[in-house]
Design a protein around this motif. Structure first.
Motif, PDB file in Angstrom:
ATOM      1  N   UNK A   1       0.754  -1.154   0.015  1.00 20.47           N
ATOM      2  CA  UNK A   1      -0.051   0.085   0.013  1.00 20.47           C
ATOM      3  C   UNK A   1       1.068   1.428   0.066  1.00 20.47           C
ATOM      4  N   UNK A   2       1.986   1.241   0.925  1.00 21.71           N
ATOM      5  CA  UNK A   2       2.694   2.549   1.075  1.00 21.71           C
ATOM      6  C   UNK A   2       3.653   2.546  -0.350  1.00 21.71           C
ATOM      7  N   UNK A   3       4.083   1.608  -0.858  1.00 22.44           N
ATOM      8  CA  UNK A   3       4.883   1.687  -2.009  1.00 22.44           C
ATOM      9  C   UNK A   3       4.166   1.956  -3.286  1.00 22.44           C
ATOM     10  N   UNK A   4       2.721   1.414  -3.357  1.00 26.04           N
ATOM     11  CA  UNK A   4       1.988   1.814  -4.394  1.00 26.04           C
ATOM     12  C   UNK A   4       1.542   3.124  -4.458  1.00 26.04           C
ATOM     13  N   UNK A   5       1.524   3.606  -3.348  1.00 25.21           N
ATOM     14  CA  UNK A   5       1.253   5.290  -3.176  1.00 25.21           C
ATOM     15  C   UNK A   5       2.074   5.995  -3.789  1.00 25.21           C
ATOM     16  N   UNK A   6       3.540   5.690  -3.488  1.00 26.48           N
ATOM     17  CA  UNK A   6       4.447   6.430  -3.758  1.00 26.48           C
ATOM     18  C   UNK A   6       4.841   6.299  -5.309  1.00 26.48           C
ATOM     19  N   UNK A   7       4.354   5.203  -5.802  1.00 27.24           N
ATOM     20  CA  UNK A   7       4.624   4.942  -7.391  1.00 27.24           C
ATOM     21  C   UNK A   7       3.579   5.639  -8.220  1.00 27.24           C
ATOM     22  N   UNK A   8       2.348   5.697  -7.678  1.00 27.45           N
ATOM     23  CA  UNK A   8       1.337   6.254  -8.157  1.00 27.45           C
ATOM     24  C   UNK A   8       1.310   7.756  -8.165  1.00 27.45           C
ATOM     25  N   UNK A   9       1.837   8.338  -7.271  1.00 24.71           N
ATOM     26  CA  UNK A   9       2.262   9.793  -6.923  1.00 24.71           C
ATOM     27  C   UNK A   9       3.210  10.123  -7.933  1.00 24.71           C
ATOM     28  N   UNK A  10       4.095   9.201  -8.262  1.00 28.11           N
ATOM     29  CA  UNK A  10       5.640   9.757  -8.882  1.00 28.11           C
ATOM     30  C   UNK A  10       5.565   9.538 -10.463  1.00 28.11           C
ATOM     31  N   UNK A  11       4.441   8.420 -10.687  1.00 27.53           N
ATOM     32  CA  UNK A  11       4.417   8.146 -12.021  1.00 27.53           C
ATOM     33  C   UNK A  11       5.527   7.244 -12.944  1.00 27.53           C
ATOM     34  N   UNK A  12       6.468   6.941 -11.976  1.00 29.64           N
ATOM     35  CA  UNK A  12       7.476   6.109 -12.185  1.00 29.64           C
ATOM     36  C   UNK A  12       7.041   4.639 -12.998  1.00 29.64           C
ATOM     37  N   UNK A  13       7.710   4.457 -14.185  1.00 26.54           N
ATOM     38  CA  UNK A  13       7.215   2.965 -14.768  1.00 26.54           C
ATOM     39  C   UNK A  13       7.976   1.927 -14.114  1.00 26.54           C
ATOM     40  N   UNK A  14       7.199   0.785 -14.011  1.00 21.71           N
ATOM     41  CA  UNK A  14       7.550  -0.335 -13.158  1.00 21.71           C
ATOM     42  C   UNK A  14       7.704  -1.707 -14.195  1.00 21.71           C
ATOM     43  N   UNK A  15       8.663  -2.365 -13.886  1.00 24.76           N
ATOM     44  CA  UNK A  15       9.025  -3.566 -14.315  1.00 24.76           C
ATOM     45  C   UNK A  15       8.075  -4.857 -13.663  1.00 24.76           C
ATOM     46  N   UNK A  16       6.864  -5.059 -14.585  1.00 20.18           N
ATOM     47  CA  UNK A  16       5.856  -6.097 -13.938  1.00 20.18           C
ATOM     48  C   UNK A  16       6.471  -7.040 -13.557  1.00 20.18           C
ATOM     49  N   UNK A  17       7.206  -7.861 -14.318  1.00 19.88           N
ATOM     50  CA  UNK A  17       7.776  -9.211 -14.243  1.00 19.88           C
ATOM     51  C   UNK A  17       8.407  -9.385 -12.667  1.00 19.88           C
ATOM     52  N   UNK A  18       9.224  -8.215 -12.572  1.00 21.63           N
ATOM     53  CA  UNK A  18       9.961  -8.130 -11.318  1.00 21.63           C
ATOM     54  C   UNK A  18       9.028  -8.049 -10.224  1.00 21.63           C
ATOM     55  N   UNK A  19       7.979  -7.354 -10.293  1.00 21.50           N
ATOM     56  CA  UNK A  19       6.927  -7.028  -9.448  1.00 21.50           C
ATOM     57  C   UNK A  19       6.264  -8.454  -9.116  1.00 21.50           C
ATOM     58  N   UNK A  20       6.010  -9.250 -10.001  1.00 22.89           N
ATOM     59  CA  UNK A  20       5.404 -10.623  -9.658  1.00 22.89           C
ATOM     60  C   UNK A  20       6.278 -11.684  -8.874  1.00 22.89           C
ATOM     61  N   UNK A  21       7.672 -11.317  -9.275  1.00 24.53           N
ATOM     62  CA  UNK A  21       8.750 -12.565  -8.661  1.00 24.53           C
ATOM     63  C   UNK A  21       8.822 -12.057  -7.138  1.00 24.53           C
ATOM     64  N   UNK A  22       8.714 -13.063  -6.570  1.00 22.44           N
ATOM     65  CA  UNK A  22       8.767 -13.357  -4.961  1.00 22.44           C
ATOM     66  C   UNK A  22      10.237 -13.251  -4.595  1.00 22.44           C
ATOM     67  N   UNK A  23      11.134 -13.910  -5.725  1.00 16.70           N
ATOM     68  CA  UNK A  23      12.625 -14.054  -5.376  1.00 16.70           C
ATOM     69  C   UNK A  23      13.144 -12.510  -5.333  1.00 16.70           C
ATOM     70  N   UNK A  24      12.581 -11.462  -5.740  1.00 13.75           N
ATOM     71  CA  UNK A  24      13.094 -10.135  -5.769  1.00 13.75           C
ATOM     72  C   UNK A  24      12.495  -9.501  -4.739  1.00 13.75           C
ATOM     73  N   UNK A  25      13.501  -8.905  -3.987  1.00  9.43           N
ATOM     74  CA  UNK A  25      13.063  -8.201  -2.558  1.00  9.43           C
ATOM     75  C   UNK A  25      12.118  -7.154  -2.683  1.00  9.43           C
ATOM     76  N   UNK A  26      11.065  -7.093  -1.803  1.00 15.70           N
ATOM     77  CA  UNK A  26      10.121  -5.840  -1.953  1.00 15.70           C
ATOM     78  C   UNK A  26      11.016  -4.641  -1.670  1.00 15.70           C
ATOM     79  N   UNK A  27      11.354  -4.007  -2.401  1.00 18.70           N
ATOM     80  CA  UNK A  27      12.041  -2.627  -2.068  1.00 18.70           C
ATOM     81  C   UNK A  27      11.944  -1.625  -3.407  1.00 18.70           C
ATOM     82  N   UNK A  28      11.642  -0.534  -3.242  1.00 23.49           N
ATOM     83  CA  UNK A  28      11.317   0.376  -4.224  1.00 23.49           C
ATOM     84  C   UNK A  28      12.153   0.340  -5.638  1.00 23.49           C
ATOM     85  N   UNK A  29      13.388   0.280  -5.350  1.00 20.36           N
ATOM     86  CA  UNK A  29      14.379   0.289  -6.701  1.00 20.36           C
ATOM     87  C   UNK A  29      14.293  -1.275  -7.351  1.00 20.36           C
TER      88      UNK A  29
END
Length: 416
Positions: free
Chosen positions: A383-411
């Motif tokens: 929720x917190x990270x999603x809010x930050x991304x929506x406000x900033x309009x930054x583009x996200x890598x969808x495959x990384x987002x769905x990959x649990x092996x990738x740490x849940x960090x903004x970068x």
């Protein structure tokens, strides 16, 4: 009319989240005149979200969940006039007429009339025993009393929206036999994606609530002291208590009668001002422009009510300000906390990130590459990270987002 150091009076119609928060913000912004709030509800202004949850399952009154302590109204010289209805607004002479026969003049008027439950025109609904909506403290008290005095504890909830589901969960926790009847083919159909509907259907069914969709209630009949809820497919459900949660009607009548612009609510500009320079409107009853989503919206949320109140207070006190907030909401049901940010309408793609903990995941809604909204189930970080991304309009890598092996960090989720 009372007098103050500068003779200015701001009148607020509606003393719930929007009106009350506006009043205290107006004082903080430097308003030196009178602030007077009117509300037909006799209860001291209270938080509404707990009504379908903690308030329903306890014997505590609203004294435990006041919006502000009573002494704060005296300290800030905010005058409450409860149990009094506003019957009309005279824009030319700038006064309101009240149900006690008096009038009150204003320099600035704020309409925070909110909404009321919609009671559908079901045959026999007026004769039903122990049938209530869930909107006010009085509704919650009536539901609790009816439940406590019923012998078989059979509850039918008409409507599978958030309020209906929250009430169903609370009553089930108390031991009720609960059936939820939803007219659409899935619960929460108007507000969320199918995956969330499926999740909450499973959640309720796993906790003993019967969730039935495609059920259009056409009549309520009486058999002795029992209600019989009849659907158009001839199915019937006995109920000692019926809770109606099929939507709301916006309270725009006062505004419409005085000639303010009405369009899916009271239409306001980016400062919450109506087409009358001395009248503002805030909260559930408003239809306002959101710069981020580039469209007009009417939102039913505490966050919107509070934030609009802040903007209106600043504008009235002469500050240049624009209402530009990302909407967010929440719902508590059983052991689940759902936090939502943004608006998913118009999404073209959805990414699901399942966390390792049970009942913990997030749904990320995209329109092409633009993140529109996030639903976070028992996962506040999303929720917190999603809010930050929506406000900033930054583009996200969808495959990384769905990959649990990738740490849940903004970068970790930013597209290269």
């Amino acid at each position: 009319m009372s007098t103050t150091t500068n003779g200015q009076v701001c009148v607020v119609i509606g003393a719930s989240h929007a009106g009350v928060n506006f009043a205290f913000n107006l004082r903080r912004e430097g308003w030196e005149g009178d602030i007077i709030l009117y509300d037909i509800d006799k209860e001291f202004p209270y938080h509404r979200p707990p009504l379908s949850k903690a308030y329903l399952t306890s014997e505590e009154g609203t004294e435990q969940s006041l919006l502000f302590p009573k002494e704060n109204y005296e300290i800030d010289n905010v005058r409450l006039k409860l149990g009094i209805a506003v019957e009309s607004i005279n824009r030319d002479s700038k006064f309101i007429s009240l149900s006690d026969g008096s009038i009150q003049y204003y320099n600035k008027l704020v309409i925070a009339t909110g909404a009321r439950p919609f009671i559908p025109p079901i045959k026999g609904i007026d004769l039903a025993r122990n049938l209530y909506p869930m909107r006010t403290a009085e509704d919650a008290v009536n539901i609790r009393k009816a439940f406590n005095t019923s012998s078989k504890k059979r509850v039918v909830v008409i409507g599978g929206g958030y309020i209906g589901l929250e009430t169903a969960a609370s009553l089930r926790k108390l031991g009720a036999s609960v059936v939820v009847l939803e007219r659409e083919e899935r619960i929460l159909a108007r507000v969320t994606a199918p995956i969330m509907s499926e999740f909450f259907t499973d959640l309720h069914e796993n906790n003993g609530v019967e969730v039935l969709t495609g059920k259009n209630v056409i009549s309520i009949e009486q058999e002795g002291d029992t209600n019989v809820v009849v659907c158009d497919d001839s199915t019937q459900f006995e109920a000692d208590l019926i809770v109606v949660g099929v939507g709301i009607r916006v309270n725009t009548e006062l505004a419409a009668e005085t000639g303010l612009n009405i369009e899916n609510g009271i239409k306001v500009d980016e400062t919450a001002r109506t087409n009358d320079e001395n009248i503002y409107s805030i909260g559930d009853c408003t239809y306002h422009y959101n710069p981020h989503f580039k469209c007009y919206l009417r939102l039913e949320s505490v966050q919107n009510a509070v934030d609009q109140g802040k903007v209106a207070a600043k504008a009235i006190c002469g500050e240049e300000v624009v209402y530009d907030t990302i909407p967010w909401f929440w719902s508590d049901q059983f052991d689940v906390k759902l936090q939502m940010v943004g608006l998913s309408k118009g999404y073209t793609d959805i990414v699901i990130r399942n966390e390792e903990a049970q009942n913990s995941f997030s749904a990320w809604y995209f329109k092409d590459d633009e993140l529109l909204a996030v639903d976070a189930v028992n996962f506040a970080k999303a929720f917190v990270l999603g809010t930050r991304f929506i406000k900033s309009g930054q583009k996200l890598d969808k495959s990384n987002l769905a990959d649990l092996t990738i740490p849940f960090k903004p970068n970790s989720f930013l597209a290269e």
